[in-house]
Design a protein around this motif. Sequence first.
Motif, PDB file in Angstrom:
ATOM      1  N   VAL B 125      26.486   8.103   4.055  1.00  0.00           N
ATOM      2  CA  VAL B 125      27.723   7.186   4.887  1.00  0.00           C
ATOM      3  C   VAL B 125      28.168   8.242   5.923  1.00  0.00           C
ATOM      4  O   VAL B 125      28.764   9.162   6.075  1.00  0.00           O
ATOM      5  N   ALA B 145      29.161   3.066  -0.090  1.00  0.00           N
ATOM      6  CA  ALA B 145      28.287   3.944  -0.894  1.00  0.00           C
ATOM      7  C   ALA B 145      27.794   3.199  -2.223  1.00  0.00           C
ATOM      8  O   ALA B 145      26.428   2.998  -2.488  1.00  0.00           O
ATOM      9  N   ARG B 149      23.870   1.689  -2.928  1.00  0.00           N
ATOM     10  CA  ARG B 149      23.141   2.060  -4.262  1.00  0.00           C
ATOM     11  C   ARG B 149      22.914   0.547  -4.864  1.00  0.00           C
ATOM     12  O   ARG B 149      21.951   0.615  -5.397  1.00  0.00           O
ATOM     13  N   VAL B 155      22.099   7.201  -1.861  1.00  0.00           N
ATOM     14  CA  VAL B 155      23.015   7.757  -0.967  1.00  0.00           C
ATOM     15  C   VAL B 155      23.245   9.359  -1.164  1.00  0.00           C
ATOM     16  O   VAL B 155      23.837   9.861  -2.209  1.00  0.00           O
ATOM     17  N   VAL B 158      27.498  12.397   2.946  1.00  0.00           N
ATOM     18  CA  VAL B 158      28.310  11.760   4.027  1.00  0.00           C
ATOM     19  C   VAL B 158      28.092  12.590   5.432  1.00  0.00           C
ATOM     20  O   VAL B 158      27.611  13.871   5.202  1.00  0.00           O
ATOM     21  N   VAL B 192      32.164   9.193  -2.630  1.00  0.00           N
ATOM     22  CA  VAL B 192      30.688   8.703  -2.156  1.00  0.00           C
ATOM     23  C   VAL B 192      29.880   9.577  -2.913  1.00  0.00           C
ATOM     24  O   VAL B 192      28.859   8.854  -3.637  1.00  0.00           O
TER      25      VAL B 192
END
Lengths: 340, 340
Positions: B125, B145, B149, B155, B158, B192
């Motif tokens: 992200v 996130a 998923r 994921v 970040v 996240v």
Amino acid sequence: MLVHDLPTPALVIDGDVLDANLATMAAVRPGAALRPHVKAHKCTALARRQADVGHHTFTCATPREALGMAAAGLGTDLLVANEVVDARRLEALAALDGDVMVTVAIDSTATLDAAARAGLRHCVVDVDVGLPRCGCAPGEAGRLADAARARGLAVRGVMGYEGHLMMVADRAERRERVEAAMALLRAAHDDVGGDVVSAGGTGTFDLHDHTGITELQAGSYALMDTAYGTLGLPFGPALSVVGTVIAVKSGYAVADVGLKALGMDHGNPSIPGAEVWFCSDEHITFSNAAGAGAGALSVGGRVHVLPAHVDPTMALHEIAWVVRGEEVVERWTIDLRGWG
Amino acid sequence: MLVHDLPTPALVIDGDVLDANLATMAAVRPGAALRPHVKAHKCTALARRQADVGHHTFTCATPREALGMAAAGLGTDLLVANEVVDARRLEALAALDGDVMVTVAIDSTATLDAAARAGLRHCVVDVDVGLPRCGCAPGEAGRLADAARARGLAVRGVMGYEGHLMMVADRAERRERVEAAMALLRAAHDDVGGDVVSAGGTGTFDLHDHTGITELQAGSYALMDTAYGTLGLPFGPALSVVGTVIAVKSGYAVADVGLKALGMDHGNPSIPGAEVWFCSDEHITFSNAAGAGAGALSVGGRVHVLPAHVDPTMALHEIAWVVRGEEVVERWTIDLRGWG
């Protein structure tokens, strides 16, 4: 295929605007009165359009441009309006023969030597008319021409580029200064002889009615850019780089046209209806997304980015797409890039 | 072959300076603590040198860069640190498999949709940490996130690029602002999850000891440029564009390195010992020729021009020559250019 289907960043030429620009210039400087400069587009397909409207003599900035033009069958009369001392490249130019004619610029004993040793047969004497770049002093041109003829080169005349005057904002002042610069070139021509007096560019295309030049070297007129656009010339912007919007935020949006897709030496590009904030390698951040049209309002939409300088923008792309409205009608290779 | 034998303009990398730059960075951020950004050089041969000193994860700005890195056997862990919505290119990335891992950045529902539809399996992200470009608001990262998923993507964590802070002149201020920006990124990472917290660049390479990032995305450090050179970083200028002098006048000289051979978005290049007056398409005019060395004093001599910005300079050339002193020891293709 539509503009919306192109992979981005996509170099796009508006075919209608290009046609109009070529027609406007050909009306003022028809046939051999214009020697289009291919450095502005580096594209033989575009040069062929210039030939289609009557121009069969071309100006090049590099040996690669001349070699590519010759290979494309556009080598009737090519002027490399630049000083070259690379023996291998000069020999490649000298080896062109048959229907091709290549003329190189010389402005010193050293550049004459290089051309003569490589077997070049035609030259012009490049004269300094005020731009601090190449060109001999006007008073030296005659001696250099004599030396060239003594080495067996045909001296076709003179050239002198008044590049320092292209962007003079006031038209009357621009005209006056162009006439003064060309008086220097005419004086040199009196000493040199030959049929060619070559000068000028897009910014001075219609200021040469009394200057005595035989041909104009303009290139940017075909595609134009936002820098030349400030002069009020009768040519429209035909070139844009189409980008895909990849982010929409509060107050700004981001598209995938960055400084690797744009000639940046004249500053930021423009997006009509928006304000460009800055360019990164692969991004352009711009505000007022609404003003830039519906495409700028959603991820996946398209925006047209107008480069501030055409010439280096063309050199960054492999392909140019010719469009009529939203329809993509031709795919042109930018085949004169690099130096070889 | 010697530097003097290269056709010009020639992109030249000083191999000794490059080696020193790579070693300096690897000492501060060894192995996976650095994810070198290939946009800075677009050259798999140079990326291989970065792998040789221990970095096997790479950052890319475009799908073409990632595809080229994978084809060169350097695809252990490629992060396309950019938003992509082009379905064809995303599918090409998704089709990479086996030893190759590709992770893309997402920052919106639209960019997540594009990645998921194309079959991508890994994402990070992208979080806005203050640069007005891509990246979601820190508070939205967790929801994005979760959505990723739910679409079946792993994921990995970040990323957040503090590009607006790279050129902050005062080091203490730069550190303070980097830490504030990274606090935003850490907060997003808390929401996240994942192992990756990716950020930074050459200008902030040694300011991340307390920021909590797991990897730095620097690229420019390898070759450097005159813009970054103002920051007093421990990296030397390894890149120059070698030109041939084609005219020597009273007070100035001209070489064949123009703005088509130089990234110009950070302004004019430099010539050590001389003052650069201006660049044209294929020329550089510079004064004080004597200060620039003997090469600048005669037609046919050579000068080294230092670009103000490395990244777009690399993208303008097909070839880079690696030199040790005056000897040319390798020829590298700039093979990640363009967009495909």
